[in-house]
Design a protein around this motif. Structure first.
Motif, PDB file in Angstrom:
ATOM      1  N   GLY A  51       0.813  -1.206   0.000  1.00 48.47           N
ATOM      2  CA  GLY A  51       0.000   0.000   0.000  1.00 48.47           C
ATOM      3  C   GLY A  51       0.847   1.257   0.000  1.00 48.47           C
ATOM      4  N   GLY A  52       0.280   2.351  -0.444  1.00 46.40           N
ATOM      5  CA  GLY A  52       0.985   3.623  -0.452  1.00 46.40           C
ATOM      6  C   GLY A  52       2.223   3.579  -1.328  1.00 46.40           C
ATOM      7  N   GLN A  53       3.318   4.102  -0.794  1.00 49.66           N
ATOM      8  CA  GLN A  53       4.570   4.162  -1.538  1.00 49.66           C
ATOM      9  C   GLN A  53       5.506   3.005  -1.180  1.00 49.66           C
ATOM     10  N   THR A  54       5.025   2.039  -0.399  1.00 45.50           N
ATOM     11  CA  THR A  54       5.886   0.972   0.112  1.00 45.50           C
ATOM     12  C   THR A  54       6.239  -0.040  -0.972  1.00 45.50           C
ATOM     13  N   ILE A  55       7.560  -0.280  -1.123  1.00 42.84           N
ATOM     14  CA  ILE A  55       8.053  -1.276  -2.066  1.00 42.84           C
ATOM     15  C   ILE A  55       9.228  -2.012  -1.426  1.00 42.84           C
ATOM     16  N   ALA A  56       9.538  -3.181  -1.965  1.00 41.79           N
ATOM     17  CA  ALA A  56      10.744  -3.912  -1.564  1.00 41.79           C
ATOM     18  C   ALA A  56      11.267  -4.621  -2.804  1.00 41.79           C
ATOM     19  N   ASP A  57      12.554  -4.466  -3.066  1.00 41.33           N
ATOM     20  CA  ASP A  57      13.192  -5.174  -4.177  1.00 41.33           C
ATOM     21  C   ASP A  57      13.875  -6.401  -3.600  1.00 41.33           C
ATOM     22  N   VAL A  58      13.435  -7.588  -4.058  1.00 42.64           N
ATOM     23  CA  VAL A  58      13.881  -8.851  -3.461  1.00 42.64           C
ATOM     24  C   VAL A  58      14.310  -9.838  -4.552  1.00 42.64           C
ATOM     25  N   SER A  59      14.893 -10.925  -4.117  1.00 40.77           N
ATOM     26  CA  SER A  59      15.302 -11.983  -5.045  1.00 40.77           C
ATOM     27  C   SER A  59      14.086 -12.824  -5.426  1.00 40.77           C
ATOM     28  N   SER A  60      14.002 -13.194  -6.690  1.00 40.34           N
ATOM     29  CA  SER A  60      12.886 -14.020  -7.171  1.00 40.34           C
ATOM     30  C   SER A  60      12.848 -15.394  -6.515  1.00 40.34           C
ATOM     31  N   GLU A  61      13.965 -15.849  -5.948  1.00 41.10           N
ATOM     32  CA  GLU A  61      13.967 -17.169  -5.320  1.00 41.10           C
ATOM     33  C   GLU A  61      13.090 -17.216  -4.067  1.00 41.10           C
ATOM     34  N   HIS A  62      12.714 -16.052  -3.541  1.00 39.69           N
ATOM     35  CA  HIS A  62      11.876 -15.998  -2.341  1.00 39.69           C
ATOM     36  C   HIS A  62      10.393 -15.780  -2.660  1.00 39.69           C
ATOM     37  N   ILE A  63      10.067 -15.683  -3.936  1.00 35.85           N
ATOM     38  CA  ILE A  63       8.691 -15.373  -4.344  1.00 35.85           C
ATOM     39  C   ILE A  63       8.138 -16.514  -5.182  1.00 35.85           C
ATOM     40  N   ASP A  64       6.881 -16.857  -4.940  1.00 37.34           N
ATOM     41  CA  ASP A  64       6.196 -17.887  -5.719  1.00 37.34           C
ATOM     42  C   ASP A  64       6.214 -17.466  -7.196  1.00 37.34           C
ATOM     43  N   PRO A  65       6.816 -18.289  -8.078  1.00 36.98           N
ATOM     44  CA  PRO A  65       6.886 -17.890  -9.496  1.00 36.98           C
ATOM     45  C   PRO A  65       5.511 -17.721 -10.145  1.00 36.98           C
ATOM     46  N   LYS A  66       4.486 -18.391  -9.600  1.00 32.57           N
ATOM     47  CA  LYS A  66       3.130 -18.227 -10.149  1.00 32.57           C
ATOM     48  C   LYS A  66       2.553 -16.855  -9.836  1.00 32.57           C
ATOM     49  N   ARG A  67       3.146 -16.174  -8.851  1.00 36.21           N
ATOM     50  CA  ARG A  67       2.677 -14.840  -8.464  1.00 36.21           C
ATOM     51  C   ARG A  67       3.705 -13.758  -8.801  1.00 36.21           C
ATOM     52  N   THR A  68       4.663 -14.119  -9.650  1.00 37.26           N
ATOM     53  CA  THR A  68       5.607 -13.131 -10.156  1.00 37.26           C
ATOM     54  C   THR A  68       5.198 -12.810 -11.583  1.00 37.26           C
ATOM     55  N   TYR A  69       4.920 -11.550 -11.839  1.00 38.28           N
ATOM     56  CA  TYR A  69       4.424 -11.135 -13.146  1.00 38.28           C
ATOM     57  C   TYR A  69       5.539 -10.458 -13.926  1.00 38.28           C
ATOM     58  N   ARG A  70       5.670 -10.847 -15.178  1.00 43.62           N
ATOM     59  CA  ARG A  70       6.775 -10.346 -15.995  1.00 43.62           C
ATOM     60  C   ARG A  70       6.311  -9.481 -17.165  1.00 43.62           C
ATOM     61  N   SER A  71       5.013  -9.418 -17.377  1.00 46.79           N
ATOM     62  CA  SER A  71       4.488  -8.557 -18.445  1.00 46.79           C
ATOM     63  C   SER A  71       4.250  -7.156 -17.890  1.00 46.79           C
ATOM     64  N   PRO A  72       4.449  -6.126 -18.719  1.00 44.90           N
ATOM     65  CA  PRO A  72       4.128  -4.771 -18.264  1.00 44.90           C
ATOM     66  C   PRO A  72       2.689  -4.720 -17.753  1.00 44.90           C
ATOM     67  N   SER A  73       2.482  -4.043 -16.644  1.00 42.13           N
ATOM     68  CA  SER A  73       1.170  -4.024 -15.991  1.00 42.13           C
ATOM     69  C   SER A  73       0.911  -2.683 -15.325  1.00 42.13           C
ATOM     70  N   ILE A  74      -0.334  -2.509 -14.903  1.00 40.36           N
ATOM     71  CA  ILE A  74      -0.746  -1.322 -14.154  1.00 40.36           C
ATOM     72  C   ILE A  74      -0.999  -1.764 -12.723  1.00 40.36           C
ATOM     73  N   ILE A  75      -0.216  -1.242 -11.787  1.00 43.78           N
ATOM     74  CA  ILE A  75      -0.400  -1.554 -10.375  1.00 43.78           C
ATOM     75  C   ILE A  75      -1.504  -0.643  -9.849  1.00 43.78           C
ATOM     76  N   ALA A  76      -2.518  -1.240  -9.219  1.00 43.53           N
ATOM     77  CA  ALA A  76      -3.644  -0.481  -8.668  1.00 43.53           C
ATOM     78  C   ALA A  76      -3.508  -0.430  -7.147  1.00 43.53           C
ATOM     79  N   LYS A  77      -3.169   0.740  -6.630  1.00 42.90           N
ATOM     80  CA  LYS A  77      -3.061   0.936  -5.182  1.00 42.90           C
ATOM     81  C   LYS A  77      -4.377   1.547  -4.722  1.00 42.90           C
ATOM     82  N   THR A  78      -5.161   0.768  -4.006  1.00 42.36           N
ATOM     83  CA  THR A  78      -6.563   1.137  -3.812  1.00 42.36           C
ATOM     84  C   THR A  78      -7.031   1.144  -2.369  1.00 42.36           C
ATOM     85  N   ARG A  79      -6.086   1.127  -1.434  1.00 42.75           N
ATOM     86  CA  ARG A  79      -6.490   1.070  -0.029  1.00 42.75           C
ATOM     87  C   ARG A  79      -5.745   2.126   0.782  1.00 42.75           C
TER      88      ARG A  79
END
Length: 197
Positions: A51-79
């Motif tokens: 939410g907000g401006q919060t981000i973290a740059d991490v290694s892909s080995e710690h993230i479920d590959p099914k939930r890692t998106y590689r196509s350009p996208s629009i992030i919707a921050k809505t809360r």
């Protein structure tokens, strides 16, 4: 003539909901504390949005590959904070926000991003009417949002101009940051009277 006026008079305008031309991407269940922990580890090839401006740059080995998106996208921050970000590198996001990837060849994704950015204040006002605690949009609010789409060539002309302006703003901010560092350095040097002793 702005898009709304143009849409009233132009016969080729399309009125389509976001769910008609974009895939909604689901996020991951992760805490802010876990994001901070992962950000300290080696590797930074996937960005996690929260939410907000919060981000973290991490290694892909710690993230479920099914939930890692590689196509350009629009992030919707809505809360709590209504905003949108056009992102073109590998990413994921917390489960309470979501993103869209346009899958229709007749829809220019950057155009949709700028359209949402244009509506940001109206969407915030609407979100405030739905919740007394904090502004929040639901999945349905955005999935069913009607987007006015001119022909593709017009969409790309609009988004190309706005992307160019965004790049200029980014370059100007970087130049200003450099000039401020240069000024601070010069100030420190010029007022360092110890060298005259």
């Amino acid at each position: 003539m702005n898009l709304i006026s143009w849409a009233i008079f132009h016969p080729d305008i399309q009125r389509r909901t976001i769910k008609d031309f974009a895939i909604r991407n689901r996020g991951i269940s992760i805490t802010a504390e876990k994001m901070r922990e992962l950000a300290k580890l080696p590797g930074d090839d996937v960005r996690i949005f929260a939410g907000g401006q919060t981000i973290a740059d991490v290694s892909s080995e710690h993230i479920d590959p099914k939930r890692t998106y590689r196509s350009p996208s629009i992030i919707a921050k809505t809360r709590g904070y209504i905003d949108f970000e056009l992102y073109d590198k590998p990413f994921t996001h917390k489960s309470e926000i979501w993103s869209y990837t346009v899958h229709d060849d007749e829809v220019d994704q950057p155009f949709v991003y700028f359209y949402l950015d244009f509506l940001k204040d109206d969407l915030l006002e609407y979100a405030l009417t739905k919740s007394v605690k904090m502004p929040q949009l639901s999945v349905g609010d955005l999935d069913n949002l009607v987007v006015l789409l001119p022909p593709l060539d017009v969409q790309t002309q609009v988004s190309d101009k706005l992307l160019a302006i965004q790049r200029s703003i980014k370059e100007a901010k970087e130049e200003l940051k450099f000039r401020k560092k240069q000024y601070t350095y010069a100030l420190d040097r010029l007022f360092d009277f110890s060298r005259f002793n």
